[in-house]
Motif scaffolding. Sequence first.
Motif, PDB file in Angstrom:
ATOM      1  N   ALA A 159      37.505  42.231  49.525  1.00  0.00           N
ATOM      2  CA  ALA A 159      36.100  42.286  49.124  1.00  0.00           C
ATOM      3  C   ALA A 159      35.776  41.166  48.132  1.00  0.00           C
ATOM      4  CB  ALA A 159      35.776  43.647  48.516  1.00  0.00           C
ATOM      5  N   VAL A 160      36.688  40.914  47.211  1.00  0.00           N
ATOM      6  CA  VAL A 160      36.479  39.842  46.239  1.00  0.00           C
ATOM      7  C   VAL A 160      36.465  38.485  46.944  1.00  0.00           C
ATOM      8  CG1 VAL A 160      37.479  38.644  44.248  1.00  0.00           C
ATOM      9  CG2 VAL A 160      37.422  41.142  44.300  1.00  0.00           C
ATOM     10  N   LYS A 161      37.389  38.275  47.879  1.00  0.00           N
ATOM     11  CA  LYS A 161      37.436  37.004  48.615  1.00  0.00           C
ATOM     12  C   LYS A 161      36.177  36.800  49.452  1.00  0.00           C
ATOM     13  CE  LYS A 161      42.431  36.834  49.193  1.00  0.00           C
ATOM     14  NZ  LYS A 161      43.518  36.929  50.176  1.00  0.00           N
ATOM     15  N   ARG A 162      35.769  37.825  50.149  1.00  0.00           N
ATOM     16  CA  ARG A 162      34.585  37.716  51.022  1.00  0.00           C
ATOM     17  C   ARG A 162      33.291  37.485  50.255  1.00  0.00           C
ATOM     18  NH1 ARG A 162      36.080  42.814  54.240  1.00  0.00           N
ATOM     19  NH2 ARG A 162      37.740  42.019  55.545  1.00  0.00           N
ATOM     20  N   ASN A 163      33.255  37.984  49.039  1.00  0.00           N
ATOM     21  CA  ASN A 163      32.036  37.900  48.233  1.00  0.00           C
ATOM     22  C   ASN A 163      32.242  37.045  46.988  1.00  0.00           C
ATOM     23  OD1 ASN A 163      30.328  39.935  49.730  1.00  0.00           O
ATOM     24  ND2 ASN A 163      32.127  41.166  49.269  1.00  0.00           N
ATOM     25  N   PHE A 196      30.891  36.825  42.333  1.00  0.00           N
ATOM     26  CA  PHE A 196      31.744  37.072  41.176  1.00  0.00           C
ATOM     27  C   PHE A 196      31.873  35.822  40.324  1.00  0.00           C
ATOM     28  CE2 PHE A 196      33.344  39.999  44.489  1.00  0.00           C
ATOM     29  CZ  PHE A 196      33.097  41.195  43.845  1.00  0.00           C
ATOM     30  N   PRO A 197      31.544  35.900  39.045  1.00  0.00           N
ATOM     31  CA  PRO A 197      31.702  34.735  38.172  1.00  0.00           C
ATOM     32  C   PRO A 197      33.181  34.376  38.029  1.00  0.00           C
ATOM     33  CG  PRO A 197      31.023  36.670  36.908  1.00  0.00           C
ATOM     34  CD  PRO A 197      31.018  37.065  38.357  1.00  0.00           C
ATOM     35  N   THR A 255      31.141  44.313  33.730  1.00  0.00           N
ATOM     36  CA  THR A 255      29.908  43.763  34.309  1.00  0.00           C
ATOM     37  C   THR A 255      29.672  44.342  35.691  1.00  0.00           C
ATOM     38  OG1 THR A 255      30.125  41.722  33.073  1.00  0.00           O
ATOM     39  CG2 THR A 255      28.718  41.658  35.000  1.00  0.00           C
ATOM     40  N   ARG A 256      30.682  44.361  36.541  1.00  0.00           N
ATOM     41  CA  ARG A 256      30.551  44.888  37.899  1.00  0.00           C
ATOM     42  C   ARG A 256      30.332  46.387  37.888  1.00  0.00           C
ATOM     43  NH1 ARG A 256      28.241  41.483  40.404  1.00  0.00           N
ATOM     44  NH2 ARG A 256      28.858  39.667  39.298  1.00  0.00           N
ATOM     45  N   SER A 257      30.961  47.093  36.956  1.00  0.00           N
ATOM     46  CA  SER A 257      30.805  48.548  36.910  1.00  0.00           C
ATOM     47  C   SER A 257      29.377  48.946  36.573  1.00  0.00           C
ATOM     48  CB  SER A 257      31.747  49.151  35.856  1.00  0.00           C
ATOM     49  OG  SER A 257      33.078  48.921  36.219  1.00  0.00           O
TER      50      SER A 257
END
Length: 98
Positions: free
Chosen positions: A43-47, A51-52, A93-95
Amino acid sequence: MSKDVIPTYRIAERILYLREQKIILDRDLARLYGVQTRVLNQAVKRNSNRFPSDFAFILSRTEVERISQTVTSSSALKFSKQVRVFTEQGVTTRSRGR
């Protein structure tokens, strides 16, 4: 992903200090969210554009070895090809949905 409230102590006991900042291992964050580590990392790679750069980083082999020697429950880390960690700023931040 689980909608349950995660007790503070469960998060606090997984926080490590590295590169002069608080971090949490990808596998620990995935467990807290109730997903597989590979799913979280995909999910982190795809988006990545969402993500900063201070959200997460990949550990060097030296850092992985140091963590696996000092944290008893992390001995399996040394066999991982790549270990991503999430910073305190990134996780909070994401939470909050920012």
